[in-house]
Design a protein around this motif. Sequence first.
Motif, PDB file in Angstrom:
ATOM      1  N   MET A   1       0.803  -1.257   0.466  1.00 19.51           N
ATOM      2  CA  MET A   1       0.330   0.112  -0.282  1.00 19.51           C
ATOM      3  C   MET A   1       0.790   0.859   0.092  1.00 19.51           C
ATOM      4  N   GLN A   2       0.700   2.340  -1.144  1.00 25.55           N
ATOM      5  CA  GLN A   2       1.498   3.682  -1.377  1.00 25.55           C
ATOM      6  C   GLN A   2       0.222   4.422  -0.809  1.00 25.55           C
ATOM      7  N   VAL A   3      -0.101   5.731   0.347  1.00 24.56           N
ATOM      8  CA  VAL A   3      -0.039   6.921   0.253  1.00 24.56           C
ATOM      9  C   VAL A   3       0.673   8.050  -0.123  1.00 24.56           C
ATOM     10  N   TYR A   4      -0.028   8.991  -0.580  1.00 22.47           N
ATOM     11  CA  TYR A   4       0.450  10.353  -0.796  1.00 22.47           C
ATOM     12  C   TYR A   4      -0.752  11.266  -0.531  1.00 22.47           C
ATOM     13  N   GLY A   5      -0.536  12.128   0.619  1.00 21.91           N
ATOM     14  CA  GLY A   5      -0.716  13.111   0.534  1.00 21.91           C
ATOM     15  C   GLY A   5      -1.144  12.990   1.897  1.00 21.91           C
ATOM     16  N   SER A   6      -2.266  14.015   2.502  1.00 22.76           N
ATOM     17  CA  SER A   6      -2.787  13.669   3.678  1.00 22.76           C
ATOM     18  C   SER A   6      -4.438  13.119   3.857  1.00 22.76           C
ATOM     19  N   LEU A   7      -4.053  12.805   4.892  1.00 21.86           N
ATOM     20  CA  LEU A   7      -5.864  11.749   4.660  1.00 21.86           C
ATOM     21  C   LEU A   7      -6.324  11.648   6.064  1.00 21.86           C
ATOM     22  N   PRO A   8      -7.069  13.188   6.256  1.00 22.46           N
ATOM     23  CA  PRO A   8      -7.731  13.928   7.693  1.00 22.46           C
ATOM     24  C   PRO A   8      -8.657  13.244   7.276  1.00 22.46           C
ATOM     25  N   ALA A   9      -9.580  12.826   8.730  1.00 21.27           N
ATOM     26  CA  ALA A   9     -10.750  11.759   9.115  1.00 21.27           C
ATOM     27  C   ALA A   9     -11.957  12.398   8.923  1.00 21.27           C
ATOM     28  N   ASP A  10     -11.910  13.059   8.123  1.00 21.04           N
ATOM     29  CA  ASP A  10     -13.400  13.827   7.614  1.00 21.04           C
ATOM     30  C   ASP A  10     -13.439  13.680   6.016  1.00 21.04           C
ATOM     31  N   ALA A  11     -12.411  12.992   5.562  1.00 16.52           N
ATOM     32  CA  ALA A  11     -11.904  13.211   4.248  1.00 16.52           C
ATOM     33  C   ALA A  11     -13.466  12.271   3.673  1.00 16.52           C
ATOM     34  N   ASP A  12     -13.550  12.643   2.362  1.00 14.49           N
ATOM     35  CA  ASP A  12     -14.486  11.515   1.584  1.00 14.49           C
ATOM     36  C   ASP A  12     -13.757  10.909   0.407  1.00 14.49           C
TER      37      ASP A  12
ATOM     38  N   ASN B   1      -1.321  -2.797  -4.524  1.00 13.35           N
ATOM     39  CA  ASN B   1      -0.752  -3.411  -5.380  1.00 13.35           C
ATOM     40  C   ASN B   1      -0.853  -3.167  -6.570  1.00 13.35           C
ATOM     41  N   SER B   2      -0.391  -1.615  -6.847  1.00 16.37           N
ATOM     42  CA  SER B   2      -0.853  -0.245  -8.405  1.00 16.37           C
ATOM     43  C   SER B   2      -0.283   1.498  -7.662  1.00 16.37           C
ATOM     44  N   ALA B   3       1.389   0.370  -7.674  1.00 17.99           N
ATOM     45  CA  ALA B   3       2.494   1.286  -7.584  1.00 17.99           C
ATOM     46  C   ALA B   3       2.336   2.447  -8.830  1.00 17.99           C
ATOM     47  N   LYS B   4       1.815   2.057  -9.894  1.00 16.27           N
ATOM     48  CA  LYS B   4       2.402   2.884 -10.913  1.00 16.27           C
ATOM     49  C   LYS B   4       1.018   3.757 -11.057  1.00 16.27           C
ATOM     50  N   ALA B   5      -0.213   2.939 -10.803  1.00 16.87           N
ATOM     51  CA  ALA B   5      -1.428   3.545 -11.230  1.00 16.87           C
ATOM     52  C   ALA B   5      -1.455   4.706 -10.095  1.00 16.87           C
ATOM     53  N   VAL B   6      -1.358   4.853  -8.811  1.00 15.20           N
ATOM     54  CA  VAL B   6      -1.019   5.239  -7.774  1.00 15.20           C
ATOM     55  C   VAL B   6       0.063   6.670  -7.765  1.00 15.20           C
ATOM     56  N   VAL B   7       1.466   6.455  -8.312  1.00 18.76           N
ATOM     57  CA  VAL B   7       1.934   7.279  -8.894  1.00 18.76           C
ATOM     58  C   VAL B   7       1.246   8.104  -9.807  1.00 18.76           C
ATOM     59  N   ALA B   8       0.623   8.010 -10.719  1.00 21.12           N
ATOM     60  CA  ALA B   8       0.244   8.715 -11.943  1.00 21.12           C
ATOM     61  C   ALA B   8      -1.376   9.171 -11.499  1.00 21.12           C
ATOM     62  N   ALA B   9      -1.664   9.286 -10.513  1.00 19.47           N
ATOM     63  CA  ALA B   9      -3.178   9.765  -9.453  1.00 19.47           C
ATOM     64  C   ALA B   9      -2.293  11.239  -8.498  1.00 19.47           C
ATOM     65  N   LYS B  10      -1.030  10.585  -7.834  1.00 18.49           N
ATOM     66  CA  LYS B  10      -0.408  12.242  -6.945  1.00 18.49           C
ATOM     67  C   LYS B  10      -0.152  12.932  -8.471  1.00 18.49           C
ATOM     68  N   ASN B  11       0.426  12.698  -9.422  1.00 21.84           N
ATOM     69  CA  ASN B  11       0.979  13.817  -9.891  1.00 21.84           C
ATOM     70  C   ASN B  11       0.050  14.285 -10.672  1.00 21.84           C
ATOM     71  N   ALA B  12      -1.443  13.745 -11.091  1.00 24.33           N
ATOM     72  CA  ALA B  12      -2.782  14.265 -11.853  1.00 24.33           C
ATOM     73  C   ALA B  12      -3.271  15.053 -10.483  1.00 24.33           C
ATOM     74  N   TYR B  13      -3.786  14.295  -9.533  1.00 27.74           N
ATOM     75  CA  TYR B  13      -4.722  15.209  -8.318  1.00 27.74           C
ATOM     76  C   TYR B  13      -3.884  16.080  -6.971  1.00 27.74           C
ATOM     77  N   LEU B  14      -2.503  15.713  -6.844  1.00 26.03           N
ATOM     78  CA  LEU B  14      -1.218  16.167  -5.739  1.00 26.03           C
ATOM     79  C   LEU B  14      -0.449  17.445  -6.549  1.00 26.03           C
ATOM     80  N   SER B  15      -0.180  17.179  -8.179  1.00 22.78           N
ATOM     81  CA  SER B  15       0.707  17.853  -8.315  1.00 22.78           C
ATOM     82  C   SER B  15      -0.066  19.359  -8.384  1.00 22.78           C
TER      83      SER B  15
END
Length: 384
Positions: free
Chosen positions: A329-340, A370-384
């Motif tokens: 599991m890979q986690v980028y960014g912050s995940l507040p308790a009230d996140a959707d 179990n989605s190493a490439k996809a989560v990096v792509a999502a990080k770049n798309a949504y959090l950069s």
Amino acid sequence: MTADVLVVGASVGGLTTVEALRARGFRGTVQVVGAERHLPYDRPPLSKKVLSGAWGEEQVRLRGQQELEALNAEFLLGRRAVRLDVEAHTVALDDGRTLGYGQLVLATGLMPRTLPGAESLRGVRVLRTLEDCSELRAELLTARNVVVIGAGVLGCEIAATARQMGLHVSLIDPSPVPMLRQTGADVGRLLSMLHAEQGVRMFMSSGITDLTDDKGRVTAVAVDGGGTIPADVVVVTIGCTPATDWLIGSGLTLSNGIVCDERGCAGADVHAVGDVARWANPVTGDGIRLENRTNAVQQARFVAAAITGAHDSYQPFPYFWTDQYDIRMQVYGSLPADADFQLIEGTAESRRFVMLAEKDGQPVGVIGWNSAKAVVAAKNAYLS
């Protein structure tokens, strides 16, 4: 002797600082103080590869002896810093020596929390250092029942490793699901199912009320509601605190770590990196302290640049990963308790997916299973 740069802490943050200084052409004298006697090593594999016996000590070393010698730095290992005098530019060690410095880098990391009153019980362990890992592994090799108190990242990894070693494992936490603060409730429920499928007994929304012992050796853990769990070994993973006690009275600002500005400066000619450092976010101005290897490396490189004349600011970015059984599991960014949370790729049933966390309609984090490439792509798309 006064070193041009003195680094206190010989783990990844401290070592990376030295390597980055040399890579930038710094030719001054460098000393590194490390509380452990081991050559600098990597901590993430301890709860998995080393604890299971798949790896030995040499496989977690960050660099070999020759590579360290090539840095032309003096490593003082097995020595603990006990006092800092900012005005005199000196650090006192536990062997009576006093070291002078031109620039000081603090990379002392964390100290594990323990259960009050349980420190003297045999069979009650924490896992932070290579010594801790060696001692815990020796206990597991003769154990049958293991209780892990705390279902954060480290607790879940230890539970998974112990279960794969064939032991009976129980996991206790006051939260309703494992890793709730790190991943949110939805992914936490999937983790709970994963561990239960592997045979781990899950005691979520539970606290401990007592440890039972026989002649000083732990034998059981009592939980809320009157239940008792047999235990040959109890592993306490209830978090860590920044290793800053020795800095009390030094004049540095200490508040959930060593308080720094956006350039990692904690005081006159004093810098801090890694788990112990609370850096100012140049965008929000808030202090942020991150406990992960990637941040330690990035901060160390940035501080080395600052020491050699750079004038940029650094914005820490939350990131961690965990390996449990057959999942990463890979986690980028912050995940507040009230996140959707919403699924943006894959499915939970396939054990391969990416989830997006949003707060007030804005992306704040992504989780990959179990989605190493996809989560990096999502990080770049949504959090950069």
